[in-house]
Design an enzyme around this catalytic site. Structure first.
Site, PDB file in Angstrom:
ATOM      1  N   THR A 179      -6.691  -6.520  15.676  1.00  0.00           N
ATOM      2  CA  THR A 179      -6.730  -5.214  15.018  1.00  0.00           C
ATOM      3  C   THR A 179      -7.790  -4.337  15.673  1.00  0.00           C
ATOM      4  O   THR A 179      -8.827  -4.837  16.113  1.00  0.00           O
ATOM      5  CB  THR A 179      -7.023  -5.336  13.509  1.00  0.00           C
ATOM      6  N   ASN A 180      -7.500  -3.041  15.714  1.00  0.00           N
ATOM      7  CA  ASN A 180      -8.492  -2.073  16.199  1.00  0.00           C
ATOM      8  C   ASN A 180      -9.142  -1.333  15.047  1.00  0.00           C
ATOM      9  O   ASN A 180      -9.839  -0.345  15.251  1.00  0.00           O
ATOM     10  CB  ASN A 180      -7.807  -1.071  17.154  1.00  0.00           C
ATOM     11  N   GLY A 190     -12.608  -1.562   9.689  1.00  0.00           N
ATOM     12  CA  GLY A 190     -12.625  -1.912   8.267  1.00  0.00           C
ATOM     13  C   GLY A 190     -11.949  -3.249   8.023  1.00  0.00           C
ATOM     14  O   GLY A 190     -12.432  -4.090   7.263  1.00  0.00           O
ATOM     15  N   LYS A 191     -10.822  -3.471   8.699  1.00  0.00           N
ATOM     16  CA  LYS A 191     -10.124  -4.754   8.565  1.00  0.00           C
ATOM     17  C   LYS A 191     -10.981  -5.887   9.136  1.00  0.00           C
ATOM     18  O   LYS A 191     -11.085  -6.968   8.541  1.00  0.00           O
ATOM     19  CB  LYS A 191      -8.785  -4.717   9.314  1.00  0.00           C
ATOM     20  N   ASP A 214      -0.442  -5.878   9.135  1.00  0.00           N
ATOM     21  CA  ASP A 214       0.090  -4.537   8.954  1.00  0.00           C
ATOM     22  C   ASP A 214       0.050  -4.258   7.462  1.00  0.00           C
ATOM     23  O   ASP A 214       0.498  -5.076   6.651  1.00  0.00           O
ATOM     24  CB  ASP A 214       1.507  -4.377   9.514  1.00  0.00           C
ATOM     25  N   PHE A 234     -12.484   1.669   3.351  1.00  0.00           N
ATOM     26  CA  PHE A 234     -11.955   2.558   4.392  1.00  0.00           C
ATOM     27  C   PHE A 234     -10.606   3.109   3.931  1.00  0.00           C
ATOM     28  O   PHE A 234     -10.120   2.775   2.843  1.00  0.00           O
ATOM     29  CB  PHE A 234     -11.813   1.817   5.735  1.00  0.00           C
ATOM     30  N   TYR A 276      -7.521   4.687   2.428  1.00  0.00           N
ATOM     31  CA  TYR A 276      -7.191   5.340   1.160  1.00  0.00           C
ATOM     32  C   TYR A 276      -8.009   4.787  -0.018  1.00  0.00           C
ATOM     33  O   TYR A 276      -7.735   5.134  -1.165  1.00  0.00           O
ATOM     34  CB  TYR A 276      -5.694   5.169   0.869  1.00  0.00           C
ATOM     35  N   ASP A 277      -8.997   3.929   0.258  1.00  0.00           N
ATOM     36  CA  ASP A 277      -9.775   3.308  -0.831  1.00  0.00           C
ATOM     37  C   ASP A 277     -10.358   4.319  -1.833  1.00  0.00           C
ATOM     38  O   ASP A 277     -10.348   4.056  -3.041  1.00  0.00           O
ATOM     39  CB  ASP A 277     -10.914   2.445  -0.262  1.00  0.00           C
TER      40      ASP A 277
HETATM   41  P1  ITT Z   1      -4.373  -2.024  13.444  1.00  0.00           P
HETATM   42  O1  ITT Z   1      -2.897  -1.714  13.582  1.00  0.00           O
HETATM   43  O2  ITT Z   1      -5.097  -1.996  14.754  1.00  0.00           O
HETATM   44  O3  ITT Z   1      -4.622  -3.278  12.658  1.00  0.00           O
HETATM   45  P2  ITT Z   1      -4.374   0.296  11.712  1.00  0.00           P
HETATM   46  O4  ITT Z   1      -5.441   1.041  10.973  1.00  0.00           O
HETATM   47  O5  ITT Z   1      -3.442   1.120  12.577  1.00  0.00           O
HETATM   48  O6  ITT Z   1      -5.076  -0.841  12.577  1.00  0.00           O
HETATM   49  P3  ITT Z   1      -2.120  -0.360  10.093  1.00  0.00           P
HETATM   50  O7  ITT Z   1      -1.165   0.045  11.150  1.00  0.00           O
HETATM   51  O8  ITT Z   1      -1.859  -1.603   9.320  1.00  0.00           O
HETATM   52  O9  ITT Z   1      -3.581  -0.539  10.677  1.00  0.00           O
HETATM   53  O10 ITT Z   1      -2.290   0.900   9.134  1.00  0.00           O
HETATM   54  C1  ITT Z   1      -2.680   0.699   7.857  1.00  0.00           C
HETATM   55  C2  ITT Z   1      -3.279   1.971   7.307  1.00  0.00           C
HETATM   56  O11 ITT Z   1      -3.147   1.863   5.875  1.00  0.00           O
HETATM   57  C3  ITT Z   1      -4.774   2.037   7.599  1.00  0.00           C
HETATM   58  O12 ITT Z   1      -5.054   2.794   8.754  1.00  0.00           O
HETATM   59  C4  ITT Z   1      -5.293   2.691   6.321  1.00  0.00           C
HETATM   60  O13 ITT Z   1      -5.159   4.079   6.389  1.00  0.00           O
HETATM   61  C5  ITT Z   1      -4.353   2.150   5.258  1.00  0.00           C
HETATM   62  N1  ITT Z   1      -4.917   0.903   4.674  1.00  0.00           N
HETATM   63  C6  ITT Z   1      -4.582  -0.385   4.954  1.00  0.00           C
HETATM   64  N2  ITT Z   1      -5.343  -1.235   4.262  1.00  0.00           N
HETATM   65  C7  ITT Z   1      -6.177  -0.487   3.540  1.00  0.00           C
HETATM   66  C8  ITT Z   1      -7.224  -0.782   2.642  1.00  0.00           C
HETATM   67  O14 ITT Z   1      -7.587  -2.039   2.375  1.00  0.00           O
HETATM   68  N3  ITT Z   1      -7.861   0.231   2.064  1.00  0.00           N
HETATM   69  C9  ITT Z   1      -7.524   1.509   2.333  1.00  0.00           C
HETATM   70  N4  ITT Z   1      -6.575   1.884   3.184  1.00  0.00           N
HETATM   71  C10 ITT Z   1      -5.894   0.885   3.801  1.00  0.00           C
END
Ligand code: ITT
Length: 227
Positions: free
Chosen positions: A33-34, A37-38, A95, A178, A180-181
């Site tokens: 993941t990039n 927050g994750k 995802d 991070f 939408y939290d």
């Molecule tokens: P990677 O694909 O590199 O993992 P990304 O941010 O693009 O990073 P996603 O494609 O899974 O990840 O997009 C998920 C989006 O949904 C993320 O950018 C947030 O805006 C939102 N999101 C996911 N999990 C969240 C969380 O725990 N709290 C708040 N927003 C979240």
């Protein structure tokens, strides 16, 4: 789906796994993941696991995988298998997305791109709130969903799922987390996700739920390797 049951070609995958163990690569778990927050959340969720958890940044990998799948499962699979093939490491991709009932499940898999390319978390939050401008509190129900894909270097993939229901607030509140939290309200806790500590969020979140399932898969995988 158990790893042992999922093997298409029984001996070949096991041989590959044993070779990885010998070179010690298998003890590494790559977080594909990039999203910082994750990474922050997974590093905490996987503390104590018998794996060395490494990130793309730590491994010097700049690969970006196009999320062209139609749903969270497909996108998680695409990210995990691409990075596992490139690095020959056991690889986890996540995802995740927010599904808002009043928007027919949007933004869903488009959660990251909802306010356009290059948008910030704040832009995405503002855009979502503008789409819900006239929607009353009782109709602002939503859920976060998380799909983890765990990809073996040989191509096998296991999925873990997590879901967390909540309500979209009228305005942002809280500084933690991070995405939408700040607008995701948890009625039982009386707080938004961004008002929770890391441990509190991990206890109730979609990602925490999926990660606990992943811990079981990873432990089983390790046991089957060491037998
Ligand atoms: P990677 O694909 O590199 O993992 P990304 O941010 O693009 O990073 P996603 O494609 O899974 O990840 O997009 C998920 C989006 O949904 C993320 O950018 C947030 O805006 C939102 N999101 C996911 N999990 C969240 C969380 O725990 N709290 C708040 N927003 C979240």
């Amino acid at each position: 789906m158990e790893y042992r049951d999922a093997r298409g070609d029984e001996g070949a995958e096991e041989q590959l796994v044993l070779e990885r163990v010998k070179t010690e690569n298998m003890a590494k778990l790559l977080l594909a993941t990039n999203n910082p927050g994750k990474v922050f959340e997974y590093k905490s969720l996987f503390q104590g696991l018998p794996y060395e958890v490494v990130t793309l940044a730590e491994q010097g990998i700049a690969t970006e995988v196009d999320e062209v799948g139609g749903n969270l499962e497909e996108n998680a699979r695409l990210k995990a298998t691409a990075l596992a093939a490139e690095t020959h490491l056991l690889t986890l991709a996540d995802d995740s997305g927010l599904e808002v009932d009043a928007l027919g499940g949007e933004p869903g898999p488009l959660s990251h791109r909802y306010a356009g390319e290059g948008a910030s978390d704040a832009d995405r939050v503002s855009y979502l709130l503008s789409r819900l401008k006239d929607v009353p509190w009782s109709e602002r129900t939503a859920r976060f969903r998380c799909v983890i894909a765990l990809a073996m270097p040989g191509g096998n993939v296991e999925f873990c799922h997590g879901e967390c229901p909540g309500i979209i607030t009228l305005e942002p509140c809280g500084e933690q987390g991070f995405g939408y939290d700040p607008i995701f309200y948890l009625p039982e806790l009386g707080k938004t996700m961004a008002e929770l500590s890391l441990d509190e969020k991990n206890r109730v979140s979609h990602r925490g739920m999926a990660a606990r399932e992943a811990c079981q898969v990873l432990a089983r995988l390790k046991n089957s390797i060491l037998k």
